[in-house]
Write a protein that holds these residues in place. Structure first.
Motif, PDB file in Angstrom:
ATOM      1  N   MET A   1       0.846  -1.170   0.000  1.00  0.00           N
ATOM      2  CA  MET A   1       0.000   0.000   0.000  1.00  0.00           C
ATOM      3  C   MET A   1       0.895   1.237   0.000  1.00  0.00           C
ATOM      4  O   MET A   1       1.888   1.289   0.719  1.00  0.00           O
ATOM      5  N   ARG A   2       0.531   2.212  -0.803  1.00  0.00           N
ATOM      6  CA  ARG A   2       1.245   3.487  -0.869  1.00  0.00           C
ATOM      7  C   ARG A   2       0.229   4.608  -0.727  1.00  0.00           C
ATOM      8  O   ARG A   2      -0.910   4.494  -1.180  1.00  0.00           O
ATOM      9  N   THR A   3       0.652   5.696  -0.114  1.00  0.00           N
ATOM     10  CA  THR A   3      -0.249   6.811   0.131  1.00  0.00           C
ATOM     11  C   THR A   3       0.372   8.109  -0.368  1.00  0.00           C
ATOM     12  O   THR A   3       1.550   8.373  -0.128  1.00  0.00           O
ATOM     13  N   ALA A   6      -2.835  15.231  -1.863  1.00  0.00           N
ATOM     14  CA  ALA A   6      -2.846  16.468  -2.639  1.00  0.00           C
ATOM     15  C   ALA A   6      -3.597  17.529  -1.842  1.00  0.00           C
ATOM     16  O   ALA A   6      -4.642  17.253  -1.253  1.00  0.00           O
ATOM     17  N   SER A   7      -3.040  18.716  -1.815  1.00  0.00           N
ATOM     18  CA  SER A   7      -3.725  19.853  -1.207  1.00  0.00           C
ATOM     19  C   SER A   7      -3.914  20.913  -2.287  1.00  0.00           C
ATOM     20  O   SER A   7      -3.165  20.952  -3.270  1.00  0.00           O
ATOM     21  N   TRP A   8      -4.913  21.752  -2.110  1.00  0.00           N
ATOM     22  CA  TRP A   8      -5.226  22.794  -3.095  1.00  0.00           C
ATOM     23  C   TRP A   8      -5.705  24.022  -2.363  1.00  0.00           C
ATOM     24  O   TRP A   8      -6.477  23.930  -1.402  1.00  0.00           O
ATOM     25  N   GLU A   9      -5.281  25.182  -2.834  1.00  0.00           N
ATOM     26  CA  GLU A   9      -5.728  26.458  -2.271  1.00  0.00           C
ATOM     27  C   GLU A   9      -6.170  27.371  -3.401  1.00  0.00           C
ATOM     28  O   GLU A   9      -5.433  27.555  -4.364  1.00  0.00           O
ATOM     29  N   GLY A  10      -7.370  27.933  -3.274  1.00  0.00           N
ATOM     30  CA  GLY A  10      -7.868  28.886  -4.261  1.00  0.00           C
ATOM     31  C   GLY A  10      -8.733  28.244  -5.324  1.00  0.00           C
ATOM     32  O   GLY A  10      -9.038  27.053  -5.285  1.00  0.00           O
ATOM     33  N   SER A  11      -9.122  29.094  -6.276  1.00  0.00           N
ATOM     34  CA  SER A  11      -9.957  28.611  -7.377  1.00  0.00           C
ATOM     35  C   SER A  11      -9.139  27.708  -8.279  1.00  0.00           C
ATOM     36  O   SER A  11      -7.905  27.722  -8.244  1.00  0.00           O
ATOM     37  N   VAL A  12      -9.821  26.939  -9.115  1.00  0.00           N
ATOM     38  CA  VAL A  12      -9.089  26.047 -10.019  1.00  0.00           C
ATOM     39  C   VAL A  12      -8.265  26.853 -11.017  1.00  0.00           C
ATOM     40  O   VAL A  12      -7.151  26.473 -11.362  1.00  0.00           O
ATOM     41  N   ALA A  13      -8.774  27.996 -11.466  1.00  0.00           N
ATOM     42  CA  ALA A  13      -8.075  28.795 -12.468  1.00  0.00           C
ATOM     43  C   ALA A  13      -6.844  29.504 -11.920  1.00  0.00           C
ATOM     44  O   ALA A  13      -5.834  29.620 -12.604  1.00  0.00           O
ATOM     45  N   ARG A  14      -6.910  29.974 -10.685  1.00  0.00           N
ATOM     46  CA  ARG A  14      -5.801  30.763 -10.146  1.00  0.00           C
ATOM     47  C   ARG A  14      -5.111  30.130  -8.936  1.00  0.00           C
ATOM     48  O   ARG A  14      -4.136  30.647  -8.432  1.00  0.00           O
ATOM     49  N   GLY A  15      -5.640  29.022  -8.477  1.00  0.00           N
ATOM     50  CA  GLY A  15      -5.083  28.384  -7.295  1.00  0.00           C
ATOM     51  C   GLY A  15      -3.865  27.542  -7.602  1.00  0.00           C
ATOM     52  O   GLY A  15      -3.378  27.485  -8.728  1.00  0.00           O
ATOM     53  N   GLN A  16      -3.388  26.901  -6.555  1.00  0.00           N
ATOM     54  CA  GLN A  16      -2.256  25.989  -6.717  1.00  0.00           C
ATOM     55  C   GLN A  16      -2.288  24.975  -5.591  1.00  0.00           C
ATOM     56  O   GLN A  16      -2.975  25.161  -4.589  1.00  0.00           O
ATOM     57  N   GLY A  17      -1.551  23.905  -5.785  1.00  0.00           N
ATOM     58  CA  GLY A  17      -1.540  22.855  -4.783  1.00  0.00           C
ATOM     59  C   GLY A  17      -0.195  22.180  -4.692  1.00  0.00           C
ATOM     60  O   GLY A  17       0.761  22.547  -5.382  1.00  0.00           O
ATOM     61  N   THR A  18      -0.161  21.188  -3.829  1.00  0.00           N
ATOM     62  CA  THR A  18       1.040  20.387  -3.632  1.00  0.00           C
ATOM     63  C   THR A  18       0.642  18.920  -3.570  1.00  0.00           C
ATOM     64  O   THR A  18      -0.341  18.576  -2.915  1.00  0.00           O
ATOM     65  N   ILE A  19       1.394  18.082  -4.271  1.00  0.00           N
ATOM     66  CA  ILE A  19       1.212  16.635  -4.236  1.00  0.00           C
ATOM     67  C   ILE A  19       2.385  16.070  -3.443  1.00  0.00           C
ATOM     68  O   ILE A  19       3.543  16.351  -3.763  1.00  0.00           O
ATOM     69  N   VAL A  20       2.072  15.292  -2.403  1.00  0.00           N
ATOM     70  CA  VAL A  20       3.092  14.804  -1.485  1.00  0.00           C
ATOM     71  C   VAL A  20       3.057  13.279  -1.418  1.00  0.00           C
ATOM     72  O   VAL A  20       1.984  12.680  -1.293  1.00  0.00           O
ATOM     73  N   ALA A  21       4.230  12.670  -1.477  1.00  0.00           N
ATOM     74  CA  ALA A  21       4.358  11.226  -1.274  1.00  0.00           C
ATOM     75  C   ALA A  21       4.391  10.987   0.231  1.00  0.00           C
ATOM     76  O   ALA A  21       5.400  11.228   0.875  1.00  0.00           O
ATOM     77  N   ARG A  22       3.284  10.553   0.792  1.00  0.00           N
ATOM     78  CA  ARG A  22       3.192  10.355   2.244  1.00  0.00           C
ATOM     79  C   ARG A  22       3.883   9.070   2.695  1.00  0.00           C
ATOM     80  O   ARG A  22       4.483   9.027   3.756  1.00  0.00           O
ATOM     81  N   SER A  23       3.799   8.012   1.903  1.00  0.00           N
ATOM     82  CA  SER A  23       4.404   6.737   2.299  1.00  0.00           C
ATOM     83  C   SER A  23       5.913   6.842   2.427  1.00  0.00           C
ATOM     84  O   SER A  23       6.500   6.347   3.382  1.00  0.00           O
ATOM     85  N   SER A  24       6.544   7.477   1.458  1.00  0.00           N
ATOM     86  CA  SER A  24       8.003   7.502   1.408  1.00  0.00           C
ATOM     87  C   SER A  24       8.610   8.835   1.819  1.00  0.00           C
ATOM     88  O   SER A  24       9.772   8.891   2.189  1.00  0.00           O
ATOM     89  N   GLY A  25       7.839   9.897   1.683  1.00  0.00           N
ATOM     90  CA  GLY A  25       8.399  11.218   1.902  1.00  0.00           C
ATOM     91  C   GLY A  25       9.346  11.640   0.788  1.00  0.00           C
ATOM     92  O   GLY A  25      10.103  12.594   0.923  1.00  0.00           O
TER      93      GLY A  25
END
Length: 144
Positions: A1-3, A6-25
């Motif tokens: 199992m791997r985890t 993703a987090s997101w801030e703001g509207s889809v057009a102007r926002g941004q996010g971060t994708i993080v590998a939680r299992s491995s870091g």
């Protein structure tokens, strides 16, 4: 199992996010709509991560097949191109993933290599997953 998360801030057009590998870091990667459909500008996209996963999975699958033939590869290079497009009535979907593989495998005949590539594609978990809704194309060359 791997985890992953993703987090997101703001509207889809102007926002941004971060994708993080939680299992491995192993990574925390920024992404946004602008970099998803335009220039990457140092950020990733879900489709790029699918392409990376597909390339890695296929490389491991092909290495396994070649090793079972008694010809472990000296080197494999796999490039994957994940294509997202608008599908009428369904929105934007991944429509294909194309693999370009190059292998250095001394002493292996071309026909044996071709069979190993076919078995590797059939055994690649990401190829199977992607084929559920999109086309997978594999081109492979055996280097001298």
């Amino acid at each position: 199992m791997r985890t992953a998360e993703a987090s997101w801030e703001g509207s889809v057009a102007r926002g941004q996010g971060t994708i993080v590998a939680r299992s491995s870091g192993a990574f925390a990667l920024p992404y946004s709509l602008a970099t998803r459909i335009g220039s990457p500008e140092g950020k990733t996209s879900p489709e790029e991560l699918v392409a990376a996963a597909h390339a890695g999975c296929f490389a491991m699958s092909l290495a396994s097949e070649l090793t079972q033939l008694g010809h472990p590869p000296e080197r494999l290079e796999v490039e994957a191109t994940c294509v997202m497009d608008e599908v009428e009535g369904r929105g934007h979907l991944v429509v294909s993933s194309e693999l370009q593989a190059r292998a250095r495998v001394p002493g292996l005949a071309e026909e044996a290599f071709r069979r190993a590539v076919e078995r590797a594609d059939a055994g690649c978990a990401l190829s199977s997953l992607i084929r559920g809704s999109a086309q997978v194309k594999v081109e492979a060359s055996l280097e001298a």
